[in-house]
Design an enzyme around this catalytic site. Structure first.
Site, PDB file in Angstrom:
ATOM      1  N   PHE A   1      42.580  37.427  61.449  1.00 62.73           N
ATOM      2  CA  PHE A   1      41.359  37.483  60.635  1.00 62.73           C
ATOM      3  C   PHE A   1      40.147  37.750  61.527  1.00 62.73           C
ATOM      4  O   PHE A   1      39.309  38.604  61.223  1.00 62.73           O
ATOM      5  CB  PHE A   1      41.186  36.163  59.869  1.00 62.73           C
ATOM      6  CG  PHE A   1      39.974  36.150  58.982  1.00 62.73           C
ATOM      7  CD1 PHE A   1      39.995  36.773  57.739  1.00 62.73           C
ATOM      8  CD2 PHE A   1      38.797  35.542  59.399  1.00 62.73           C
ATOM      9  CE1 PHE A   1      38.863  36.784  56.928  1.00 62.73           C
ATOM     10  CE2 PHE A   1      37.668  35.545  58.593  1.00 62.73           C
ATOM     11  CZ  PHE A   1      37.709  36.164  57.355  1.00 62.73           C
TER      12      PHE A   1
ATOM     13  N   LYS B   1      36.531  34.693  54.039  1.00 59.04           N
ATOM     14  CA  LYS B   1      37.026  33.469  54.677  1.00 59.04           C
ATOM     15  C   LYS B   1      38.494  33.556  55.062  1.00 59.04           C
ATOM     16  O   LYS B   1      38.930  32.910  55.997  1.00 59.04           O
ATOM     17  CB  LYS B   1      36.823  32.270  53.744  1.00 59.04           C
ATOM     18  CG  LYS B   1      35.353  31.950  53.553  1.00 59.04           C
ATOM     19  CD  LYS B   1      35.155  30.564  53.037  1.00 59.04           C
ATOM     20  CE  LYS B   1      33.692  30.174  53.181  1.00 59.04           C
ATOM     21  NZ  LYS B   1      33.325  29.063  52.313  1.00 59.04           N
TER      22      LYS B   1
ATOM     23  N   SER C   1      38.332  34.846  45.703  1.00 60.50           N
ATOM     24  CA  SER C   1      38.036  36.029  46.507  1.00 60.50           C
ATOM     25  C   SER C   1      37.515  37.166  45.614  1.00 60.50           C
ATOM     26  O   SER C   1      36.538  37.853  45.951  1.00 60.50           O
ATOM     27  CB  SER C   1      39.305  36.461  47.250  1.00 60.50           C
ATOM     28  OG  SER C   1      39.048  37.571  48.064  1.00 60.50           O
TER      29      SER C   1
ATOM     30  N   LYS D   1      42.359  41.788  46.091  1.00 57.29           N
ATOM     31  CA  LYS D   1      42.001  40.655  46.934  1.00 57.29           C
ATOM     32  C   LYS D   1      43.190  39.799  47.381  1.00 57.29           C
ATOM     33  O   LYS D   1      43.040  38.630  47.729  1.00 57.29           O
ATOM     34  CB  LYS D   1      40.947  39.740  46.263  1.00 57.29           C
ATOM     35  CG  LYS D   1      39.774  40.450  45.656  1.00 57.29           C
ATOM     36  CD  LYS D   1      39.197  41.525  46.539  1.00 57.29           C
ATOM     37  CE  LYS D   1      38.526  41.005  47.792  1.00 57.29           C
ATOM     38  NZ  LYS D   1      38.115  42.163  48.652  1.00 57.29           N
TER      39      LYS D   1
ATOM     40  N   HIS E   1      46.169  49.284  43.293  1.00 60.80           N
ATOM     41  CA  HIS E   1      46.108  47.999  42.578  1.00 60.80           C
ATOM     42  C   HIS E   1      46.732  48.146  41.189  1.00 60.80           C
ATOM     43  O   HIS E   1      46.658  47.222  40.377  1.00 60.80           O
ATOM     44  CB  HIS E   1      44.653  47.542  42.410  1.00 60.80           C
ATOM     45  CG  HIS E   1      43.987  47.116  43.687  1.00 60.80           C
ATOM     46  ND1 HIS E   1      44.635  46.412  44.671  1.00 60.80           N
ATOM     47  CD2 HIS E   1      42.707  47.263  44.112  1.00 60.80           C
ATOM     48  CE1 HIS E   1      43.776  46.162  45.662  1.00 60.80           C
ATOM     49  NE2 HIS E   1      42.613  46.676  45.354  1.00 60.80           N
TER      50      HIS E   1
END
Ligand code: A3P
Length: 276
Positions: A243, A272, A152, A61, A122
């Site tokens: 975004f 967001k 997030s 994230k 990750h």
């Protein structure tokens, strides 16, 4: 479905059906990883990249998808259509992801692609297959401030039905701080890549810098990749990876994942995009 017809990524996930579920965490060298990853970790560790492959590494994230999109566009000279050839996880496979059949694992997808490949991980630095360092692969790391990263991740853990149950917010904060979420401690993750950045020639970026001045950061990535693109192409890439535009791009917004797995009634993948 006839046997010789290859399933789309989304259809494969639909077909996996009830085999998908919230996977428990199992420690691998002290790092909690979802069981499907932990169970296959030897194969993941043995992955041998090509020297031309690029690794994009993040704590979950932190802006992985954003960076994957920027890199793909840079490598395709800002060609939006070319970068709509497939959804993000197919264009830029997730190294360690391993799901029930018939969903292809990250390694399945990588083995079918010719280098140079844009590879997402990750994994904390100590778990990255050593081949990446032996081959001196370029690596981009993106760090995001702990608060936004954790918020997030919390929403993501609710909507992604393969992640362990996040539980209530209060407890979640403590799990985050103790490094008990999938892929372990945020603190150790950002620090591990930071300390190795010079020795391993890692381009270390911050999500907040990308929000503050996306053009500057796109240019930094471009230079790191030894590319020189004209100004108008750079402007286009900045625009295409805003975004707003990525949220509307079905090949970059993860709407390719069926709602049974990414439940958009709880939260969108592109939520967001805040930074403090
Ligand atoms: P939020 O949940 O705060 O909205 P990752 O790709 O590593 O999973 O990170 C996902 C986070 O990056 C989400 O954060 C997502 O909205 C945000 N993100 C994705 N694309 C972005 C973009 N183009 N600009 C800003 N944030 C973006």
């Amino acid at each position: 479905m006839s046997e010789d017809k290859e399933l789309s990524y989304a259809d494969a996930i639909e077909e996996a059906g009830s085999a998908m579920g919230r996977f428990p965490l199992i420690p691998v060298k002290g790092i909690p990883l979802m069981s499907h990853i932990a169970d296959n970790f030897d194969a993941i560790s043995a992955f041998c990249p090509d020297a031309s492959d690029l690794l994009i590494a993040t704590y979950p994230k932190a802006g992985t998808t954003w960076t994957q999109e920027i890199v793909d566009l840079l490598l395709h000279n800002g060609d939006a259509e070319a970068c709509r050839r497939a959804p993000t996880p197919v264009r830029s496979p997730f190294l360690e992801i391993w799901s029930p059949p018939p969903i292809p694992s990250g390694l399945d997808l990588l083995n079918k692609m010719a280098p140079p490949r844009i590879i997402k991980t990750h994994l904390p630095i100590q778990l990255v297959p050593t081949g990446f360092w032996e081959k001196k692969c370029k690596t981009i790391y993106i760090a995001r401030n702990a608060k936004d990263n954790m918020v997030s991740y919390y929403y993501f853990d609710h909507m992604n039905k393969t992640q362990p149950e996040p539980g209530p917010w209060e407890g979640y904060i403590h799990k985050f701080m103790r490094g008990e979420l999938s892929w372990g401690s945020w603190y150790d993750h950002v620090k591990g890549y930071w300390e190795a950045r010079e020795k391993k020639n890692i381009l270390y970026l911050f999500y907040e810098d990308m929000k503050e001045n996306p053009r500057r950061e796109v240019e930094r990535i471009m230079k790191y990749l030894d590319l020189t693109l004209p100004d108008d192409v750079i402007s286009r890439i900045v625009e295409l990876t805003s975004f707003k535009n990525m949220k509307e791009n079905p090949m970059a917004n993860y709407t390719c994942i069926p709602k049974t797995v990414f439940d958009s009634s709880i939260s969108n993948f592109m939520r967001k995009g805040y930074s403090i």
